[in-house]
Design an enzyme around this catalytic site. Structure first.
Site, PDB file in Angstrom:
ATOM      1  N   ASN A 132       0.866  -1.176   0.000  1.00  0.00           N
ATOM      2  CA  ASN A 132       0.000   0.000   0.000  1.00  0.00           C
ATOM      3  C   ASN A 132       0.901   1.224   0.000  1.00  0.00           C
ATOM      4  OD1 ASN A 132      -1.863   2.004   0.443  1.00  0.00           O
ATOM      5  ND2 ASN A 132      -2.763   1.075   2.272  1.00  0.00           N
ATOM      6  N   ARG A 137      -2.407  -2.031  -3.574  1.00  0.00           N
ATOM      7  CA  ARG A 137      -3.711  -1.465  -3.239  1.00  0.00           C
ATOM      8  C   ARG A 137      -3.876  -0.132  -3.993  1.00  0.00           C
ATOM      9  NH1 ARG A 137      -5.460   2.191   1.775  1.00  0.00           N
ATOM     10  NH2 ARG A 137      -7.649   2.295   1.223  1.00  0.00           N
ATOM     11  N   HIS A 182     -13.127   1.126   0.741  1.00  0.00           N
ATOM     12  CA  HIS A 182     -13.036  -0.014   1.682  1.00  0.00           C
ATOM     13  C   HIS A 182     -13.558  -1.309   1.062  1.00  0.00           C
ATOM     14  CE1 HIS A 182     -13.485   3.034   5.230  1.00  0.00           C
ATOM     15  NE2 HIS A 182     -12.205   2.818   4.967  1.00  0.00           N
ATOM     16  N   GLU A 238      -7.354  -6.787   4.798  1.00  0.00           N
ATOM     17  CA  GLU A 238      -7.272  -6.342   3.400  1.00  0.00           C
ATOM     18  C   GLU A 238      -5.996  -6.853   2.738  1.00  0.00           C
ATOM     19  OE1 GLU A 238      -8.205  -2.541   5.294  1.00  0.00           O
ATOM     20  OE2 GLU A 238      -9.020  -1.922   3.357  1.00  0.00           O
TER      21      GLU A 238
END
Ligand code: ADP
Length: 392
Positions: free
Chosen positions: A7, A88, A177, A379
């Protein structure tokens, strides 16, 4: 097979390395203040957290240092063992409804979507480029926060505004999300052995969103054109009447950008309590009788139940209400405050079962009309799983 979940922010790089398909987390960490002074990184390995201060010129330098840590700690013998890297990405627009390979065409769409996520998409592309140069043999994938919400129907993703705002400028609901809500739905389907569940998934962290899910597909979500919309959050207002924007601009002599900053960074729990964006501080304030903390908590609960009630009607019938992310997983009192307000729907918590933090657990009473679960989100694992599936 080792897969890295990444990320990338403009000055940060979060990572988790998994052994897949065993889902074993090998190492995780974050590089911070990349490209600015006083940079450092922290890694979590074997339950131990280590912080190191070092110069981090750019994201490539961060990845190179990561490789060195992996080899020094004997997690890999060579970087070629990293088979896949999942990135991400905050905004996938209407282009992506699932995880895809990081081809040049797909990366250029992510770049093109930067006007919809100016703080996030360009930073993610910097991360992808750096990963490509340090790990040239790994399969790189793009995992979108918005992809899960692409099943929302047009009558729910459009705003009742001039139609050309949508056709000319892509103004519509995208949500966020998505990877977390998808993980929650998948986990519940697996644990309960049913793929036909109707779920209201409440991701309550510093940012928060609520999603209505039917048979593993998103039906509606509370965040909108940007993550600003929906429920009240740590520092974001959530849904407001937009007319207050030009009104306060004039009163305070501020630009639209400055007002947006107030709505994004100085509102929510922080704005109302005047104390903190963190629900732990709000809980402490409530114990001390702080009126503004009591008010902030009431307003938060109001905004959450508004969406739960709306999605209850939308779904027709609900099997599970799930709580996830920082507040959802760990705030016993907030879960209880929310569920208490759902009594008119026959929904009831079991106070003893609710005495849990960060564990998958059913917390509803036996006579509750809907089952309530705490489902710790992951995640990073979802990103690794998607990447593994694409490699296969
Ligand atoms: P983010 O949205 O930044 O990913 P998280 O999902 O990690 O955030 O949630 C962070 C928030 O969770 C904190 O700001 C805090 O409000 C809340 N939180 C974390 N731990 C607790 C706890 N033990 N009790 C209550 N709230 C908590």
């Amino acid at each position: 097979m080792k897969i890295l979940s990444v990320n990338a922010g403009s000055s940060s790089l979060k990572f988790t390395l998994f052994d897949m398909p065993e889902e074993k987390e090998l190492i995780s960490g974050v590089f911070e203040r990349i490209g600015i002074e006083n940079s450092f990184y922290t890694i979590k390995l074997n339950g131990e957290k280590i912080k190191k201060e070092t110069e981090l010129k750019d994201h490539k330098a961060a990845f190179e240092l990561l490789v060195k840590e992996l080899i020094d700690n004997k997690i890999v013998d060579s970087l070629d063992e990293i088979a896949g890297i999942g990135h991400r990405i905050v905004q996938g627009g209407s282009y992506f409804d699932k995880t895809v390979l990081a081809t040049e065409d797909n990366i250029s769409i992510v770049e093109k979507l930067s006007s919809l996520a100016p703080l996030h998409n360009p930073a993610a592309v910097v991360g992808i480029r750096a990963a490509q140069s340090v790990f040239p043999n790994a399969t790189q994938t793009l995992v979108f926060d918005t992809a899960f919400h692409q099943t929302i129907e047009k009558d729910r993703f459009l705003y009742p505004v001039p139609y050309n705002w949508y056709t000319d400028y892509q103004v519509r609901k995208y949500g966020a999300h998505g990877t977390s809500h998808r993980y929650v739905a998948k986990k519940l389907q697996e644990e309960l052995g049913r793929d036909d569940l109707n779920i209201i998934s409440c991701h309550l962290g510093n940012g928060g969103s609520i999603t209505a899910i039917s048979c593993g597909k998103c039906v509606d979500t509370s965040m909108g054109f940007t993550p600003h919309a929906g429920i009240m959050m740590g520092t974001r207002s959530g849904d407001i009447d937009v007319s207050m924007v030009p009104y306060v601009m004039e009163k305070e002599g501020k630009s639209a950008g400055e007002i947006m900053n107030d709505l994004n960074k100085k509102s929510g729990f922080l704005g109302i309590s005047g104390l903190s964006s963190d629900s732990r501080d709000i809980e402490d304030g409530i114990k001390e009788g702080n009126e503004r903390c009591i008010l902030a908590q009431k307003m938060f609960v109001n905004s959450v139940i508004k969406y739960i009630a709306q999605y209850y009607v939308l779904l027709g019938h609900v099997d599970v209400i799930a709580f996830t992310a920082g507040i959802g997983e760990k705030s016993i009192s907030t879960r209880s405050d929310i569920i208490e307000r759902l009594a008119p729907l026959g929904i009831e918590i079991d106070p003893e079962e609710n005495n849990v933090r960060g564990k998958f657990k059913k917390i509803s009473s036996k006579k509750s009309s809907v089952d309530i679960y705490v489902v710790p989100t992951n995640e990073e694992l979802m990103i690794a799983e998607d990447t593994l599936n694409l490699i296969k």
